[in-house]
Design a protein around this motif. Structure first.
Motif, PDB file in Angstrom:
ATOM      1  N   TRP A  31       0.800  -1.265   0.026  1.00 38.33           N
ATOM      2  CA  TRP A  31       0.131   0.320   0.324  1.00 38.33           C
ATOM      3  C   TRP A  31       1.111   1.361   0.134  1.00 38.33           C
ATOM      4  O   TRP A  31       0.892   2.211  -0.799  1.00 38.33           O
ATOM      5  CB  TRP A  31      -0.719   0.045   1.425  1.00 38.33           C
ATOM      6  N   ARG A  37      -1.510   5.077  -3.156  1.00 39.81           N
ATOM      7  CA  ARG A  37      -1.872   6.042  -2.345  1.00 39.81           C
ATOM      8  C   ARG A  37      -1.515   7.685  -2.584  1.00 39.81           C
ATOM      9  O   ARG A  37      -2.118   7.974  -2.218  1.00 39.81           O
ATOM     10  CB  ARG A  37      -0.660   5.319  -1.100  1.00 39.81           C
ATOM     11  N   VAL A  40      -4.241   9.405  -3.610  1.00 39.37           N
ATOM     12  CA  VAL A  40      -5.205   9.823  -2.375  1.00 39.37           C
ATOM     13  C   VAL A  40      -4.785  11.127  -1.541  1.00 39.37           C
ATOM     14  O   VAL A  40      -5.357  12.142  -1.583  1.00 39.37           O
ATOM     15  CB  VAL A  40      -5.029   8.656  -0.940  1.00 39.37           C
ATOM     16  N   ARG A  41      -2.645  11.443  -1.794  1.00 42.50           N
ATOM     17  CA  ARG A  41      -2.324  12.192  -0.718  1.00 42.50           C
ATOM     18  C   ARG A  41      -2.240  13.576  -1.270  1.00 42.50           C
ATOM     19  O   ARG A  41      -2.091  14.130  -1.167  1.00 42.50           O
ATOM     20  CB  ARG A  41      -0.598  11.489  -0.542  1.00 42.50           C
ATOM     21  N   MET A  46      -8.465  14.273   2.992  1.00 39.84           N
ATOM     22  CA  MET A  46      -8.406  12.371   3.290  1.00 39.84           C
ATOM     23  C   MET A  46      -9.531  12.364   4.757  1.00 39.84           C
ATOM     24  O   MET A  46      -9.151  13.179   6.276  1.00 39.84           O
ATOM     25  CB  MET A  46      -7.280  12.141   3.616  1.00 39.84           C
ATOM     26  N   PRO A  48     -10.486   9.160   6.878  1.00 40.83           N
ATOM     27  CA  PRO A  48     -10.068   7.602   6.996  1.00 40.83           C
ATOM     28  C   PRO A  48     -11.473   7.826   8.731  1.00 40.83           C
ATOM     29  O   PRO A  48     -12.033   7.511   8.797  1.00 40.83           O
ATOM     30  CB  PRO A  48      -9.001   6.850   7.900  1.00 40.83           C
ATOM     31  N   GLU A  49     -11.895   6.646   7.661  1.00 36.67           N
ATOM     32  CA  GLU A  49     -13.313   5.629   8.768  1.00 36.67           C
ATOM     33  C   GLU A  49     -14.011   6.462   8.769  1.00 36.67           C
ATOM     34  O   GLU A  49     -14.899   6.772   9.556  1.00 36.67           O
ATOM     35  CB  GLU A  49     -12.550   4.988   9.892  1.00 36.67           C
ATOM     36  N   ASP A  66     -13.783   2.745   4.710  1.00 39.56           N
ATOM     37  CA  ASP A  66     -12.135   3.217   4.299  1.00 39.56           C
ATOM     38  C   ASP A  66     -11.466   4.283   4.204  1.00 39.56           C
ATOM     39  O   ASP A  66     -10.577   4.860   5.453  1.00 39.56           O
ATOM     40  CB  ASP A  66     -11.465   1.883   3.855  1.00 39.56           C
ATOM     41  N   LEU A  67     -11.698   4.378   3.419  1.00 38.27           N
ATOM     42  CA  LEU A  67     -10.996   6.495   3.210  1.00 38.27           C
ATOM     43  C   LEU A  67     -11.284   7.144   2.266  1.00 38.27           C
ATOM     44  O   LEU A  67     -11.977   6.084   1.198  1.00 38.27           O
ATOM     45  CB  LEU A  67      -9.671   5.794   2.620  1.00 38.27           C
ATOM     46  N   ALA A  69     -10.940  10.672  -0.200  1.00 38.41           N
ATOM     47  CA  ALA A  69     -10.618  11.531  -0.701  1.00 38.41           C
ATOM     48  C   ALA A  69     -10.739  12.552  -0.699  1.00 38.41           C
ATOM     49  O   ALA A  69     -11.004  12.137  -2.151  1.00 38.41           O
ATOM     50  CB  ALA A  69      -8.980  11.345  -1.423  1.00 38.41           C
ATOM     51  N   ASP A  85     -11.558   1.487  -0.379  1.00 39.28           N
ATOM     52  CA  ASP A  85     -11.836   0.430   0.784  1.00 39.28           C
ATOM     53  C   ASP A  85     -10.255  -0.730   0.935  1.00 39.28           C
ATOM     54  O   ASP A  85      -9.969  -1.562  -0.994  1.00 39.28           O
ATOM     55  CB  ASP A  85     -13.094  -0.490  -0.107  1.00 39.28           C
ATOM     56  N   TYR A  86     -10.260  -1.254   1.177  1.00 42.28           N
ATOM     57  CA  TYR A  86      -9.057  -1.646   1.573  1.00 42.28           C
ATOM     58  C   TYR A  86      -9.663  -3.565   1.495  1.00 42.28           C
ATOM     59  O   TYR A  86     -10.450  -3.994   2.886  1.00 42.28           O
ATOM     60  CB  TYR A  86      -8.011  -1.791   2.654  1.00 42.28           C
TER      61      TYR A  86
END
Length: 164
Positions: A31, A37, A40-41, A46, A48-49, A66-67, A69, A85-86
């Motif tokens: 990841w 990633r 996303v950055r 961002m 999370p959850e 999950d995340l 962005a 989603d992981y």
């Protein structure tokens, strides 16, 4: 980045009862080195959850992503939301069509939530952090869905039919 050497990883593995620290480290390394990633950055926000709750007919659709962005805060939707989603486990032998069917309902729910709060578009990426991409072994396997605001009525109808 070799995460296996990080003491925090070992502590987290113990705290959450993860018995196979090497497996966790490999997934985390995949990841951290991924182009997803970096995408996303590149976004300004961002989360999370991220919990969500939106009206769906006479009921509500709720959960946590999950995340997420975005270029602006979730509460002030504009442009496109990128939702990650992981996924862990799985087999490298799973056919793309089977994976697509497996995650279609979850993708529809998350897309509906993002579009219902006002995003113009949403990209959902299910990232299988333990499986290498068949086209680029350095990347995790990914499955993407895209929806636009025009898809909202169709998503709503499908979700209401399933809830039926």
């Amino acid at each position: 980045v070799q995460t296996c050497a990080l003491p925090i990883l070992a502590a987290q593995a113990r705290a959450y009862g993860v018995g196979d620290e090497a497996r966790l480290a490999a997934a985390l390394d995949r990841w951290l080195a991924s182009s997803l990633r970096e995408r996303v950055r590149a976004r300004a926000h961002m989360a999370p959850e991220l919990p969500f709750s939106v009206s769906l007919g006479d009921a509500a659709l709720w959960g946590a992503m999950d995340l997420v962005a975005t270029d602006g805060p979730w509460a002030a939707p504009a442009g496109e939301a990128l939702i990650v989603d992981y996924k862990t486990g799985g087999s490298p032998d799973e056919a793309p069509a089977d994976l697509r069917a497996k995650h279609a309902l979850q993708a529809a729910c998350y897309a509906y939530a993002a579009l219902a709060v006002g995003y113009e578009a949403v990209e959902l990426v299910f990232v299988r952090v333990e499986q290498a991409s068949p086209s680029d072994p350095a990347e995790p396997q990914q499955l993407s869905y895209r929806y636009a605001a025009a898809d909202l009525p169709v998503l709503e109808e499908a979700l209401l039919r399933l809830a039926g």
